[in-house]
Design an enzyme around this catalytic site. Structure first.
Site, short mmCIF file in Angstrom:
data_model
loop_
_atom_site.label_atom_id
_atom_site.label_comp_id
_atom_site.label_asym_id
_atom_site.label_seq_id
_atom_site.Cartn_x
_atom_site.Cartn_y
_atom_site.Cartn_z
N PRO A 1 93.96 10.23 -78.02
CG PRO A 1 96.32 9.30 -77.10
CD PRO A 1 95.05 10.38 -77.91
CD GLU B 1 106.37 12.10 -75.87
OE1 GLU B 1 105.72 11.28 -75.01
OE2 GLU B 1 107.00 12.10 -76.90
NE ARG C 1 80.62 3.91 -95.46
CZ ARG C 1 79.83 3.17 -95.08
NH1 ARG C 1 79.64 3.00 -93.67
NH2 ARG C 1 78.97 1.76 -95.57
CG ASP D 1 77.30 -0.05 -94.05
OD1 ASP D 1 76.98 -1.08 -94.69
OD2 ASP D 1 77.69 1.41 -94.38
N1 ADE Z 1 96.52 9.95 -81.77
C1 ADE Z 1 96.82 9.02 -81.28
N2 ADE Z 1 96.00 8.02 -81.13
C2 ADE Z 1 94.56 8.63 -80.83
C3 ADE Z 1 93.92 7.97 -81.17
N3 ADE Z 1 93.73 6.06 -81.17
N4 ADE Z 1 92.43 8.33 -81.10
C4 ADE Z 1 92.38 9.77 -82.15
N5 ADE Z 1 93.74 10.97 -81.63
C5 ADE Z 1 95.01 9.98 -81.81
#
Ligand code: ADE
Length: 250
Positions: A95, A122, A159, A174
């Protein structure tokens, strides 16, 4: 029949079983069967050397569990080689990465080979980052791990490989690929529960159909994602249509 070289993915994960189904069905399965796409799953746990095959431990300083560096280094160096310069780009799914979009997918589709590292728990030990060339997030929310994001990357990138989706031009038309959301689609029956297909689509007049589609694409984007209009390529005709809808250029 044109022959294309395969694009190869090496995916490092603690849960290789999660990928079955997604890669074994439909278009991705066909791309693999036709030799256009090669996917190798590598179980990080297989690169542990202790009796209990431990891949995670408590964080120094307190907190949750963290993926240990040794099995990840061992997996990457065994599969991709010890020399970083000879390895394909390794992308960490996290994330904290840059947010994935269609331009990133199109660019990555130019690579002959990519490696994906799926984080879990984590997080991963910070020292793993010296192996990593890029970090990608699929959106501002946290999933239980990088496996689903890895599937999202493979699907969106595949794709763009020539020969993977039937119409070579389709991925470039697209939603998002043009910078706009796509126009509505209709198929048979002509009338369904009182709802009729727009007459213009039956006209056989190609230029009128194209203008209608463009306008509907502009309308959808204006109504749902006006933020996209700031970066879209718009003609004067497009802008006039949007102004009729109440749009004003920033
Ligand atoms: N691992 C946990 N959440 C994630 C996300 N939103 N994008 C990529 N990897 C992740």
């Amino acid at each position: 029949m044109l022959e294309y070289a395969a694009m190869r993915f090496d995916i490092f994960t603690l849960f290789p079983g999660m990928f079955a189904g997604v890669f074994d069905d439909s278009i991705l399965q066909r791309a693999r069967a036709s030799g256009r796409l090669e996917i190798f799953l590598h179980d990080i746990r297989a690169f542990t050397h202790d009796k209990h095959h431990v891949t995670d431990e408590a964080a120094y300083g307190g907190g949750g569990m963290v993926m240990k560096p040794e099995p990840i280094f061992d997996a990457v160096e065994t599969i991709l080689g010890k020399n970083a310069a000879d390895r394909p780009p390794l992308i960490l799914l996290t994330p904290q990465g840059r947010v994935f979009n269609t331009n990133i997918a199109r660019t990555l589709a130019q690579q002959p080979q990519l490696a994906l590292l799926c984080g879990r728990y984590e997080g991963i030990d910070e020292r793993v980052r010296v192996l990593v060339n890029d970090e990608i997030s699929i959106g501002d929310y946290v999933l239980t791990g990088g496996e689903i994001p890895a599937m999202v990357l493979v699907d969106a990138i595949a794709r763009f490989l020539p020969g993977v989706v039937g119409d070579a031009d389709a991925p470039h038309q697209d939603s998002h690929a043009t910078g706009l959301l796509e126009h509505p689609h209709y198929t048979r029956p002509l009338e369904f529960r009182g709802m009729r297909v727009p007459e213009i689509l039956l006209s056989g007049h190609h230029a009128h159909v194209e203008r209608w589609r463009r306008n509907e694409s502009l309308r959808r984007t204006f109504e749902r994602r006006p933020d996209l209009l700031a970066h879209a390529q718009l003609s004067e005709t497009d802008k006039n249509f949007l102004r009729e809808l109440g749009w004003s250029e920033m």
